[in-house]
Write a protein that holds these residues in place. Structure first.
Motif, mmCIF file in Angstrom:
data_model
loop_
_atom_site.group_PDB
_atom_site.id
_atom_site.type_symbol
_atom_site.label_atom_id
_atom_site.label_comp_id
_atom_site.label_asym_id
_atom_site.label_seq_id
_atom_site.Cartn_x
_atom_site.Cartn_y
_atom_site.Cartn_z
ATOM 1 N N GLY A 126 67.954 50.417 47.867
ATOM 2 C CA GLY A 126 66.545 50.795 47.953
ATOM 3 C C GLY A 126 65.628 49.777 47.297
ATOM 4 O O GLY A 126 64.472 49.615 47.711
ATOM 5 N N MET A 127 66.123 49.070 46.281
ATOM 6 C CA MET A 127 65.308 48.024 45.654
ATOM 7 C C MET A 127 64.897 46.980 46.688
ATOM 8 O O MET A 127 63.743 46.540 46.736
ATOM 9 N N THR A 128 65.841 46.588 47.542
ATOM 10 C CA THR A 128 65.534 45.608 48.580
ATOM 11 C C THR A 128 64.531 46.173 49.579
ATOM 12 O O THR A 128 63.616 45.471 50.033
ATOM 13 N N LEU A 129 64.688 47.447 49.920
ATOM 14 C CA LEU A 129 63.752 48.090 50.842
ATOM 15 C C LEU A 129 62.330 48.043 50.291
ATOM 16 O O LEU A 129 61.377 47.654 50.995
ATOM 17 N N TYR A 130 62.169 48.407 49.027
ATOM 18 C CA TYR A 130 60.818 48.424 48.442
ATOM 19 C C TYR A 130 60.305 47.023 48.155
ATOM 20 O O TYR A 130 59.097 46.782 48.195
ATOM 21 N N ASP A 131 61.207 46.075 47.892
ATOM 22 C CA ASP A 131 60.772 44.679 47.800
ATOM 23 C C ASP A 131 60.100 44.265 49.105
ATOM 24 O O ASP A 131 59.048 43.606 49.106
ATOM 25 N N ALA A 132 60.719 44.637 50.216
ATOM 26 C CA ALA A 132 60.181 44.252 51.517
ATOM 27 C C ALA A 132 58.846 44.938 51.796
ATOM 28 O O ALA A 132 57.889 44.296 52.264
ATOM 29 N N PHE A 133 58.753 46.223 51.510
ATOM 30 C CA PHE A 133 57.491 46.928 51.733
ATOM 31 C C PHE A 133 56.382 46.365 50.838
ATOM 32 O O PHE A 133 55.235 46.222 51.274
ATOM 33 N N TYR A 134 56.729 46.044 49.590
ATOM 34 C CA TYR A 134 55.717 45.486 48.685
ATOM 35 C C TYR A 134 55.209 44.143 49.196
ATOM 36 O O TYR A 134 54.000 43.878 49.193
ATOM 37 N N ARG A 135 56.130 43.269 49.629
ATOM 38 C CA ARG A 135 55.699 41.971 50.118
ATOM 39 C C ARG A 135 54.859 42.109 51.390
ATOM 40 O O ARG A 135 53.939 41.322 51.625
ATOM 41 N N TRP A 136 55.175 43.094 52.211
ATOM 42 C CA TRP A 136 54.322 43.340 53.372
ATOM 43 C C TRP A 136 52.938 43.783 52.918
ATOM 44 O O TRP A 136 51.925 43.269 53.402
ATOM 45 N N CYS A 137 52.886 44.713 51.977
ATOM 46 C CA CYS A 137 51.599 45.197 51.478
ATOM 47 C C CYS A 137 50.784 44.083 50.843
ATOM 48 O O CYS A 137 49.549 44.068 50.928
ATOM 49 N N ARG A 138 51.456 43.137 50.206
ATOM 50 C CA ARG A 138 50.757 42.069 49.497
ATOM 51 C C ARG A 138 50.384 40.904 50.396
ATOM 52 O O ARG A 138 49.306 40.318 50.253
ATOM 53 N N ASP A 139 51.276 40.551 51.326
ATOM 54 C CA ASP A 139 51.126 39.271 52.012
ATOM 55 C C ASP A 139 51.064 39.324 53.527
ATOM 56 O O ASP A 139 50.725 38.306 54.149
ATOM 57 N N ALA A 140 51.417 40.438 54.153
ATOM 58 C CA ALA A 140 51.648 40.371 55.594
ATOM 59 C C ALA A 140 50.970 41.469 56.403
ATOM 60 O O ALA A 140 51.306 41.661 57.577
ATOM 61 N N THR A 141 50.015 42.187 55.852
ATOM 62 C CA THR A 141 49.420 43.302 56.596
ATOM 63 C C THR A 141 48.634 42.854 57.815
ATOM 64 O O THR A 141 48.426 43.637 58.745
ATOM 65 N N ASP A 142 48.184 41.602 57.822
ATOM 66 C CA ASP A 142 47.403 41.106 58.966
ATOM 67 C C ASP A 142 48.267 40.432 60.028
ATOM 68 O O ASP A 142 47.758 40.046 61.083
ATOM 69 N N GLU A 143 49.551 40.301 59.722
ATOM 70 C CA GLU A 143 50.422 39.599 60.661
ATOM 71 C C GLU A 143 50.952 40.554 61.716
ATOM 72 O O GLU A 143 51.333 41.685 61.422
ATOM 73 N N THR A 144 50.958 40.112 62.960
ATOM 74 C CA THR A 144 51.497 40.921 64.055
ATOM 75 C C THR A 144 52.643 40.174 64.718
ATOM 76 O O THR A 144 52.822 38.977 64.524
#
Length: 272
Positions: free
Chosen positions: A244-262
């Motif tokens: 789960g740590m890896t799962l939340y690492d990925a969600f956090y990085r999306w929230c921080r860096d990738a929300t505008d990427e499609t």
């Protein structure tokens, strides 16, 4: 010429919260610490006077040393760490520069008592799902990288907390729990002084997944599905936490860096 043994707070804030974050060592003297008893997220207190007694705990790690202004205490401590084989840098401008920049700091008054090894200990219900994975992720990444998590029978959480001096979380009638519509994850972000745009965005996703409110965020059903899938993959709660740590690492990085990427499947016409 810029120093090769210092790091700016702009660079450090990008590392904190990620698996690549170095160990953060706060060596402020007690008098300075008493003026503002908070810690840069993920840092731990150590004394510059007895480096030789704790340097071996850092074997194989990279360290950032923090004092009040980024001068003699951090410079000397970092130099001693490097002498003992630990790659070490100092935080440019020290703790003062960090708080002047308006960056988050964790109040030590909110930290549970430390065990004999200097770790916080937490306890919650076994078979963790969303909130009970999100909270340990937040603690490990932003509060105490060495935190210990105990997963026990639900009826025994409070008794285990008392007997083993652990902080109970995500059960009813304790401090670290849901409050009105907020999840325990929301509460921890607020109480630990960690509010930021990426963590607030992640908290909304967690809240939607944890409280059956998929309308809160389009990503909430995906987090719920991934969390339930993990619970079926692992019989051991600690193994599930690590995944789960890896799962939340990925969600956090999306929230921080990738929300505008499609991402769309290429739809190219012949000759285009």
């Amino acid at each position: 010429m810029s120093s090769t043994t210092t790091i700016s707070h702009e660079k450090l804030v990008r590392l904190i919260g990620t698996p690549a974050s170095p160990l953060l060592i706060d060596v402020r003297i007690d008098e300075d610490f008493a003026l503002d008893p908070r810690l840069i997220p993920g840092s731990r207190r150590r004394s510059h006077r007895d480096v030789e007694s704790w340097v071996h705990d850092l074997a194989g790690e990279r360290a950032i040393v923090i004092c009040q202004q980024g001068k003699k205490l951090s410079e000397g401590t970092a130099a001693l760490l490097r002498y003992n084989g630990v790659p070490a840098e100092t935080l440019d401008g020290g703790y003062e520069a960090w708080v002047t920049a308006g960056l988050p700091a964790v109040p030590v008054s909110r930290l549970p008592a430390l065990d004999q090894k200097g770790r916080t200990v937490w306890v919650t219900r076994a078979r963790p799902k969303i909130d009970r994975i999100a909270c340990p992720w937040l603690i490990r990444r932003f509060v105490d990288p060495d935190a210990v998590f105990l997963f026990v029978t639900p009826a025994e959480v409070e008794a285990v907390a008392e007997r083993f001096n652990a902080a109970p979380f995500d059960i009813e009638n304790v401090f670290w729990s849901h409050r009105d519509e907020l999840c325990t994850f929301d509460v921890m972000i607020e109480e630990f002084g960690l509010t930021s745009d990426p963590l607030s965005r992640l908290a909304t996703i967690v809240r939607g997944a944890d409280t059956a409110r998929p309308d809160l965020a389009p990503e909430a059903p995906g987090l719920l599905a991934a969390s339930l899938g993990l619970s079926r993959m692992f019989a051991d709660d600690l193994e599930q936490l690590e995944a789960g740590m890896t799962l939340y690492d990925a969600f956090y990085r999306w929230c921080r860096d990738a929300t505008d990427e499609t991402h769309n499947w290429p739809n190219r016409k012949p000759g285009a």
